[in-house]
Structure formats: structure tokens, C-alpha cells
Write a protein that holds these residues in place. Structure first.
Motif, PDB file in Angstrom:
ATOM      1  N   ALA A  35       0.831  -1.204   0.000  1.00 33.64           N
ATOM      2  CA  ALA A  35       0.000   0.000   0.000  1.00 33.64           C
ATOM      3  C   ALA A  35       0.867   1.257   0.000  1.00 33.64           C
ATOM      4  N   LEU A  36       1.943   1.256   0.779  1.00 29.58           N
ATOM      5  CA  LEU A  36       2.832   2.409   0.818  1.00 29.58           C
ATOM      6  C   LEU A  36       3.526   2.608  -0.524  1.00 29.58           C
ATOM      7  N   THR A  37       3.980   1.523  -1.123  1.00 29.89           N
ATOM      8  CA  THR A  37       4.623   1.612  -2.436  1.00 29.89           C
ATOM      9  C   THR A  37       3.657   2.155  -3.475  1.00 29.89           C
ATOM     10  N   TRP A  38       2.432   1.653  -3.486  1.00 27.08           N
ATOM     11  CA  TRP A  38       1.424   2.122  -4.442  1.00 27.08           C
ATOM     12  C   TRP A  38       1.092   3.588  -4.200  1.00 27.08           C
ATOM     13  N   PHE A  39       0.880   3.954  -2.942  1.00 26.70           N
ATOM     14  CA  PHE A  39       0.529   5.335  -2.622  1.00 26.70           C
ATOM     15  C   PHE A  39       1.651   6.282  -3.029  1.00 26.70           C
ATOM     16  N   TRP A  40       2.886   5.911  -2.723  1.00 26.09           N
ATOM     17  CA  TRP A  40       4.014   6.762  -3.071  1.00 26.09           C
ATOM     18  C   TRP A  40       4.142   6.890  -4.586  1.00 26.09           C
ATOM     19  N   SER A  41       3.988   5.782  -5.298  1.00 30.41           N
ATOM     20  CA  SER A  41       4.149   5.802  -6.751  1.00 30.41           C
ATOM     21  C   SER A  41       3.056   6.607  -7.440  1.00 30.41           C
ATOM     22  N   THR A  42       1.851   6.600  -6.898  1.00 34.54           N
ATOM     23  CA  THR A  42       0.759   7.306  -7.549  1.00 34.54           C
ATOM     24  C   THR A  42       0.640   8.755  -7.126  1.00 34.54           C
ATOM     25  N   SER A  43       1.178   9.120  -5.974  1.00 29.52           N
ATOM     26  CA  SER A  43       0.999  10.502  -5.533  1.00 29.52           C
ATOM     27  C   SER A  43       2.308  11.288  -5.513  1.00 29.52           C
ATOM     28  N   ALA A  44       3.283  10.846  -4.785  1.00 26.55           N
ATOM     29  CA  ALA A  44       4.504  11.634  -4.599  1.00 26.55           C
ATOM     30  C   ALA A  44       5.325  11.736  -5.875  1.00 26.55           C
ATOM     31  N   VAL A  45       5.381  10.672  -6.647  1.00 19.42           N
ATOM     32  CA  VAL A  45       6.171  10.695  -7.876  1.00 19.42           C
ATOM     33  C   VAL A  45       5.531  11.629  -8.889  1.00 19.42           C
ATOM     34  N   ASP A  46       4.212  11.572  -9.019  1.00 18.79           N
ATOM     35  CA  ASP A  46       3.517  12.406  -9.990  1.00 18.79           C
ATOM     36  C   ASP A  46       3.437  13.866  -9.552  1.00 18.79           C
ATOM     37  N   MET A  47       3.113  14.112  -8.307  1.00 17.48           N
ATOM     38  CA  MET A  47       2.870  15.479  -7.847  1.00 17.48           C
ATOM     39  C   MET A  47       4.148  16.236  -7.525  1.00 17.48           C
ATOM     40  N   PHE A  48       5.121  15.573  -6.931  1.00 22.95           N
ATOM     41  CA  PHE A  48       6.311  16.272  -6.454  1.00 22.95           C
ATOM     42  C   PHE A  48       7.588  15.868  -7.186  1.00 22.95           C
ATOM     43  N   ALA A  49       7.487  15.042  -8.182  1.00 24.37           N
ATOM     44  CA  ALA A  49       8.636  14.542  -8.944  1.00 24.37           C
ATOM     45  C   ALA A  49       9.658  13.884  -8.019  1.00 24.37           C
ATOM     46  N   ALA A  50       9.167  13.183  -7.023  1.00 23.79           N
ATOM     47  CA  ALA A  50      10.037  12.464  -6.089  1.00 23.79           C
ATOM     48  C   ALA A  50      10.513  11.167  -6.742  1.00 23.79           C
ATOM     49  N   PRO A  51      11.633  10.643  -6.284  1.00 25.54           N
ATOM     50  CA  PRO A  51      12.098   9.372  -6.852  1.00 25.54           C
ATOM     51  C   PRO A  51      11.149   8.237  -6.452  1.00 25.54           C
ATOM     52  N   PRO A  52      11.006   7.233  -7.305  1.00 27.65           N
ATOM     53  CA  PRO A  52      10.115   6.121  -6.973  1.00 27.65           C
ATOM     54  C   PRO A  52      10.632   5.316  -5.785  1.00 27.65           C
ATOM     55  N   LEU A  53       9.707   4.693  -5.085  1.00 27.71           N
ATOM     56  CA  LEU A  53      10.025   3.913  -3.892  1.00 27.71           C
ATOM     57  C   LEU A  53      10.039   2.437  -4.246  1.00 27.71           C
ATOM     58  N   ARG A  54      11.104   1.742  -3.842  1.00 29.62           N
ATOM     59  CA  ARG A  54      11.160   0.297  -4.062  1.00 29.62           C
ATOM     60  C   ARG A  54      10.411  -0.405  -2.935  1.00 29.62           C
ATOM     61  N   PHE A  55       9.987  -1.640  -3.206  1.00 30.84           N
ATOM     62  CA  PHE A  55       9.251  -2.408  -2.203  1.00 30.84           C
ATOM     63  C   PHE A  55      10.109  -2.650  -0.974  1.00 30.84           C
ATOM     64  N   SER A  56      11.388  -2.926  -1.158  1.00 35.14           N
ATOM     65  CA  SER A  56      12.263  -3.200  -0.013  1.00 35.14           C
ATOM     66  C   SER A  56      12.389  -1.981   0.892  1.00 35.14           C
ATOM     67  N   ASP A  57      12.410  -0.791   0.300  1.00 37.34           N
ATOM     68  CA  ASP A  57      12.464   0.428   1.115  1.00 37.34           C
ATOM     69  C   ASP A  57      11.163   0.623   1.889  1.00 37.34           C
ATOM     70  N   ALA A  58      10.043   0.360   1.242  1.00 35.99           N
ATOM     71  CA  ALA A  58       8.750   0.480   1.918  1.00 35.99           C
ATOM     72  C   ALA A  58       8.635  -0.539   3.045  1.00 35.99           C
ATOM     73  N   PHE A  59       9.094  -1.769   2.795  1.00 41.41           N
ATOM     74  CA  PHE A  59       9.042  -2.812   3.818  1.00 41.41           C
ATOM     75  C   PHE A  59       9.898  -2.428   5.022  1.00 41.41           C
ATOM     76  N   ALA A  60      11.086  -1.901   4.762  1.00 41.68           N
ATOM     77  CA  ALA A  60      11.967  -1.483   5.860  1.00 41.68           C
ATOM     78  C   ALA A  60      11.348  -0.335   6.651  1.00 41.68           C
ATOM     79  N   GLY A  61      10.707   0.595   5.961  1.00 45.09           N
ATOM     80  CA  GLY A  61      10.053   1.712   6.652  1.00 45.09           C
ATOM     81  C   GLY A  61       8.900   1.264   7.522  1.00 45.09           C
ATOM     82  N   VAL A  62       8.080   0.375   6.990  1.00 43.75           N
ATOM     83  CA  VAL A  62       6.943  -0.136   7.765  1.00 43.75           C
ATOM     84  C   VAL A  62       7.437  -0.962   8.944  1.00 43.75           C
ATOM     85  N   LEU A  63       8.475  -1.746   8.741  1.00 42.92           N
ATOM     86  CA  LEU A  63       9.041  -2.538   9.826  1.00 42.92           C
ATOM     87  C   LEU A  63       9.627  -1.639  10.913  1.00 42.92           C
ATOM     88  N   ALA A  64      10.290  -0.556  10.521  1.00 49.44           N
ATOM     89  CA  ALA A  64      10.837   0.387  11.498  1.00 49.44           C
ATOM     90  C   ALA A  64       9.716   1.050  12.305  1.00 49.44           C
TER      91      ALA A  64
END
Length: 85
Positions: A35-64
Motif C-alpha cells: 500500500a505504501l509503495t502504491w501510494f508513493w508511486s501514484t501521488s509523490a512521484v507524480d505530484m512532487f517529482a520524487a524518486p520512486p520507492l522500491r518495495f524493499s524500502d517500503a518494507f523497511a520503513g513499515v518494519l521500522a
């Protein structure tokens, strides 16, 4: 065979075991990471030109975040037994 069925019926009312809890926790982690990967890819990348988020980064963030929440809960439980009065 009927003895096994009796044991299964008796255990049906009990709380789930540790394996079941671990499976639910891992499922929740994976779903939250997707869900975090999808949300980031559909909102932050399009709206703010942020770099895309990999699943492993999202998993590490949620685990933290999960570890932080668990640690705060444990600290609160340890502190609630003290009587500073």
C-alpha cells in the motif's frame, strides 16, 4: 481418528497460537508495504517529482515504524507499574 477430531473441537475455542499471530503480522507488513509503495508511486512521484520507492524500502520503513510502536508500547507498560507518588 475420532480422538484427533475431539481435540480439534476442544481447541477451536482457544486463542490462536504463535504461528498464527506471526502469519498475521507478516501479512500485515506485506500489505502495508504494498500500500505504501502504491501510494508513493501514484501521488509523490507524480505530484512532487520524487524518486520512486522500491518495495524493499517500503518494507523497511513499515518494519521500522512497527518496531518503534512496539517499543513505545513496551516502555509504556514498564513505566505504568511504577508508583512515583
Amino acid at each position: 481418528m475420532s480422538e484427533i477430531l475431539k481435540q480439534m473441537r476442544e481447541r477451536a475455542g482457544e486463542a490462536p497460537g504463535k504461528g498464527h499471530r506471526l502469519l498475521r503480522l507478516l501479512t500485515g507488513l506485506v500489505v502495508a508495504s504494498v500500500a505504501l509503495t502504491w501510494f508513493w508511486s501514484t501521488s509523490a512521484v507524480d505530484m512532487f517529482a520524487a524518486p520512486p520507492l522500491r518495495f524493499s524500502d517500503a518494507f523497511a520503513g513499515v518494519l521500522a515504524l512497527l518496531c518503534l510502536a512496539y517499543g513505545c508500547g513496551v516502555a509504556f507498560q514498564l513505566g505504568s507499574g511504577r508508583d512515583d507518588g
